[in-house]
Design a protein around this motif. Structure first.
Motif, PDB file in Angstrom:
ATOM      1  N   LEU A 142      75.803   3.942  44.003  1.00 48.04           N
ATOM      2  CA  LEU A 142      74.783   3.001  44.472  1.00 48.04           C
ATOM      3  C   LEU A 142      75.232   2.290  45.753  1.00 48.04           C
ATOM      4  O   LEU A 142      74.427   2.086  46.673  1.00 48.04           O
ATOM      5  N   ILE A 143      76.501   1.930  45.816  1.00 51.31           N
ATOM      6  CA  ILE A 143      77.015   1.302  47.032  1.00 51.31           C
ATOM      7  C   ILE A 143      77.033   2.303  48.177  1.00 51.31           C
ATOM      8  O   ILE A 143      76.728   1.959  49.334  1.00 51.31           O
ATOM      9  N   ASP A 144      77.338   3.533  47.866  1.00 50.06           N
ATOM     10  CA  ASP A 144      77.283   4.603  48.861  1.00 50.06           C
ATOM     11  C   ASP A 144      75.866   4.693  49.455  1.00 50.06           C
ATOM     12  O   ASP A 144      75.687   4.785  50.677  1.00 50.06           O
ATOM     13  N   GLU A 145      74.871   4.635  48.583  1.00 48.67           N
ATOM     14  CA  GLU A 145      73.477   4.682  49.030  1.00 48.67           C
ATOM     15  C   GLU A 145      73.127   3.430  49.839  1.00 48.67           C
ATOM     16  O   GLU A 145      72.442   3.520  50.867  1.00 48.67           O
ATOM     17  N   TYR A 146      73.580   2.274  49.391  1.00 45.23           N
ATOM     18  CA  TYR A 146      73.310   1.014  50.085  1.00 45.23           C
ATOM     19  C   TYR A 146      73.889   1.037  51.505  1.00 45.23           C
ATOM     20  O   TYR A 146      73.232   0.627  52.473  1.00 45.23           O
ATOM     21  N   ILE A 147      75.104   1.524  51.639  1.00 40.73           N
ATOM     22  CA  ILE A 147      75.747   1.614  52.948  1.00 40.73           C
ATOM     23  C   ILE A 147      74.996   2.577  53.856  1.00 40.73           C
ATOM     24  O   ILE A 147      74.770   2.299  55.040  1.00 40.73           O
ATOM     25  N   GLU A 148      74.553   3.693  53.292  1.00 43.62           N
ATOM     26  CA  GLU A 148      73.825   4.687  54.086  1.00 43.62           C
ATOM     27  C   GLU A 148      72.459   4.158  54.518  1.00 43.62           C
ATOM     28  O   GLU A 148      72.073   4.294  55.684  1.00 43.62           O
ATOM     29  N   VAL A 149      71.733   3.532  53.601  1.00 39.16           N
ATOM     30  CA  VAL A 149      70.393   3.008  53.916  1.00 39.16           C
ATOM     31  C   VAL A 149      70.462   1.989  55.046  1.00 39.16           C
ATOM     32  O   VAL A 149      69.604   1.974  55.939  1.00 39.16           O
ATOM     33  N   ASN A 150      71.492   1.151  55.032  1.00 43.61           N
ATOM     34  CA  ASN A 150      71.623   0.100  56.042  1.00 43.61           C
ATOM     35  C   ASN A 150      72.468   0.507  57.250  1.00 43.61           C
ATOM     36  O   ASN A 150      72.667  -0.300  58.162  1.00 43.61           O
ATOM     37  N   ASP A 151      72.948   1.755  57.251  1.00 43.42           N
ATOM     38  CA  ASP A 151      73.756   2.282  58.360  1.00 43.42           C
ATOM     39  C   ASP A 151      74.935   1.356  58.660  1.00 43.42           C
ATOM     40  O   ASP A 151      75.240   1.068  59.822  1.00 43.42           O
ATOM     41  N   LEU A 152      75.592   0.902  57.612  1.00 47.23           N
ATOM     42  CA  LEU A 152      76.582  -0.156  57.767  1.00 47.23           C
ATOM     43  C   LEU A 152      77.858   0.282  58.482  1.00 47.23           C
ATOM     44  O   LEU A 152      78.457  -0.511  59.216  1.00 47.23           O
ATOM     45  N   ILE A 153      78.276   1.525  58.279  1.00 43.89           N
ATOM     46  CA  ILE A 153      79.526   1.952  58.912  1.00 43.89           C
ATOM     47  C   ILE A 153      79.353   2.047  60.423  1.00 43.89           C
ATOM     48  O   ILE A 153      80.121   1.451  61.195  1.00 43.89           O
ATOM     49  N   ALA A 154      78.341   2.770  60.879  1.00 46.89           N
ATOM     50  CA  ALA A 154      78.129   2.932  62.327  1.00 46.89           C
ATOM     51  C   ALA A 154      77.870   1.594  63.005  1.00 46.89           C
ATOM     52  O   ALA A 154      78.403   1.311  64.087  1.00 46.89           O
ATOM     53  N   LYS A 155      77.074   0.736  62.366  1.00 45.76           N
ATOM     54  CA  LYS A 155      76.761  -0.563  62.968  1.00 45.76           C
ATOM     55  C   LYS A 155      77.996  -1.451  63.046  1.00 45.76           C
ATOM     56  O   LYS A 155      78.213  -2.150  64.042  1.00 45.76           O
ATOM     57  N   ASN A 156      78.829  -1.444  62.011  1.00 45.84           N
ATOM     58  CA  ASN A 156      80.033  -2.266  62.031  1.00 45.84           C
ATOM     59  C   ASN A 156      81.069  -1.731  63.020  1.00 45.84           C
ATOM     60  O   ASN A 156      81.790  -2.517  63.647  1.00 45.84           O
ATOM     61  N   VAL A 157      81.148  -0.415  63.164  1.00 42.14           N
ATOM     62  CA  VAL A 157      82.059   0.165  64.157  1.00 42.14           C
ATOM     63  C   VAL A 157      81.625  -0.242  65.564  1.00 42.14           C
ATOM     64  O   VAL A 157      82.447  -0.653  66.393  1.00 42.14           O
ATOM     65  N   HIS A 158      80.331  -0.147  65.821  1.00 42.32           N
ATOM     66  CA  HIS A 158      79.804  -0.574  67.122  1.00 42.32           C
ATOM     67  C   HIS A 158      80.130  -2.040  67.376  1.00 42.32           C
ATOM     68  O   HIS A 158      80.566  -2.416  68.478  1.00 42.32           O
ATOM     69  N   SER A 159      79.938  -2.874  66.362  1.00 45.83           N
ATOM     70  CA  SER A 159      80.205  -4.306  66.492  1.00 45.83           C
ATOM     71  C   SER A 159      81.678  -4.567  66.787  1.00 45.83           C
ATOM     72  O   SER A 159      82.018  -5.415  67.633  1.00 45.83           O
ATOM     73  N   ALA A 160      82.557  -3.850  66.095  1.00 46.61           N
ATOM     74  CA  ALA A 160      83.992  -4.053  66.272  1.00 46.61           C
ATOM     75  C   ALA A 160      84.431  -3.661  67.682  1.00 46.61           C
ATOM     76  O   ALA A 160      85.195  -4.388  68.336  1.00 46.61           O
ATOM     77  N   ILE A 161      83.954  -2.516  68.150  1.00 52.05           N
ATOM     78  CA  ILE A 161      84.329  -2.058  69.493  1.00 52.05           C
ATOM     79  C   ILE A 161      83.772  -3.003  70.550  1.00 52.05           C
ATOM     80  O   ILE A 161      84.448  -3.340  71.526  1.00 52.05           O
ATOM     81  N   SER A 162      82.535  -3.447  70.363  1.00 52.37           N
ATOM     82  CA  SER A 162      81.915  -4.360  71.317  1.00 52.37           C
ATOM     83  C   SER A 162      82.687  -5.673  71.402  1.00 52.37           C
ATOM     84  O   SER A 162      82.952  -6.196  72.497  1.00 52.37           O
ATOM     85  N   ALA A 163      83.067  -6.229  70.233  1.00 50.33           N
ATOM     86  CA  ALA A 163      83.807  -7.491  70.221  1.00 50.33           C
ATOM     87  C   ALA A 163      85.180  -7.325  70.869  1.00 50.33           C
ATOM     88  O   ALA A 163      85.619  -8.178  71.663  1.00 50.33           O
TER      89      ALA A 163
END
Length: 264
Positions: A142-163
């Motif tokens: 379910l957490i796997d699905e939640y992360i995928e639905v919200n695109d959390l990995i790609a968005k957080n990676v983008h945020s980290a690199i930007s910061a």
């Protein structure tokens, strides 16, 4: 008379939207979130003072941190984006969700877990639990699905690199470093950042959502799939990205100026 009515109506609408944003910020307990983020920022700054400044930051660096991590400014940065990004209908639906029993449970669990993993020992335990745990259980799926639905990995990676990019821009501002070189160097580390992000996200969410029943988690995912859920997710990332880009740039400047002062 018609113009006056239009102005009054406009102000009434703005006031109503502002009140809804404030109500939503209360529902997601933004003040508590900001307290947690400021605590994290202080710990990170302590590490910067040790590793980059040799503990020579002193009162100047400490004073800059008070300005950079100003709670009222951080609150406004986030709430302003929500007010600009969400329609009144989306605000209404978001308030209903986050003020519900489930919404308040989610907020409580997430904030408690985020506060807990500020302790390095607890964070390492959470990571170990994720890395060595059974990934075939219902909660993990379910957490796997939640992360995928919200695109959390790609968005957080983008945020980290930007910061990080903004931090090094601030750090190297006085020496005129090339922005493209900074970005290119950070992008060489993207795979490592992605792996670290994935480990942190799963560790955090498995710890936070462990008390939930499957039905509650499915309802959480269902809300994320709605138009309002997607708008909320985007507003969160947009507001935090803007805030952290600003914070990290000024943090880089503060380190640079502290370095210069220590060399005089």
């Amino acid at each position: 008379m018609g113009v006056l009515f239009l102005v009054i109506t406009l102000w009434a609408t703005i006031g109503s939207a502002s009140e809804k944003v404030n109500r939503l910020m209360d529902a997601i307990r933004l003040e508590q979130v900001i307290d947690i983020l400021r605590s994290e920022g202080r710990e990170q700054a302590k590490e910067l003072n040790e590793t980059l400044l040799g503990n020579s930051g002193g009162s100047y660096f400490s004073a800059q941190l008070d300005v950079i991590y100003d709670a009222e400014w951080m609150h406004d940065q986030i709430s302003d984006v929500f007010q600009e990004a969400l329609t009144e209908g989306q605000l209404d639906r978001a308030i209903v969700f986050y003020e519900s029993d489930l919404g308040q449970t989610l907020v409580s669990l997430e904030n408690s877990a985020r506060e807990a993993i500020g302790d390095e020992t607890i964070l390492e335990m959470a990571k170990d639990s994720f890395l060595t745990g059974d990934h075939d259980v219902s909660l993990y799926r379910l957490i796997d699905e939640y992360i995928e639905v919200n695109d959390l990995i790609a968005k957080n990676v983008h945020s980290a690199i930007s910061a990080d990019f903004q931090f090094f821009r601030g750090l190297n501002e006085d020496v005129g470093a090339d922005d493209q070189e900074i970005l290119a160097q950070l992008l060489t580390e993207k795979d490592a950042i992605t792996q670290d992000t994935e480990t942190w996200l799963y560790s955090f969410l498995l710890m936070a959502y462990q008390p939930l029943e499957d039905g509650q988690m499915r309802e959480n995912i269902a809300f994320s799939r709605t138009e309002t859920g997607r708008a909320i997710n985007k507003a969160f990332f947009d507001s935090f990205d803007q805030m952290y880009d600003n914070i990290y740039y000024r943090l880089g400047q503060a380190v640079s100026h502290a370095l210069t002062a220590s060399e005089l």
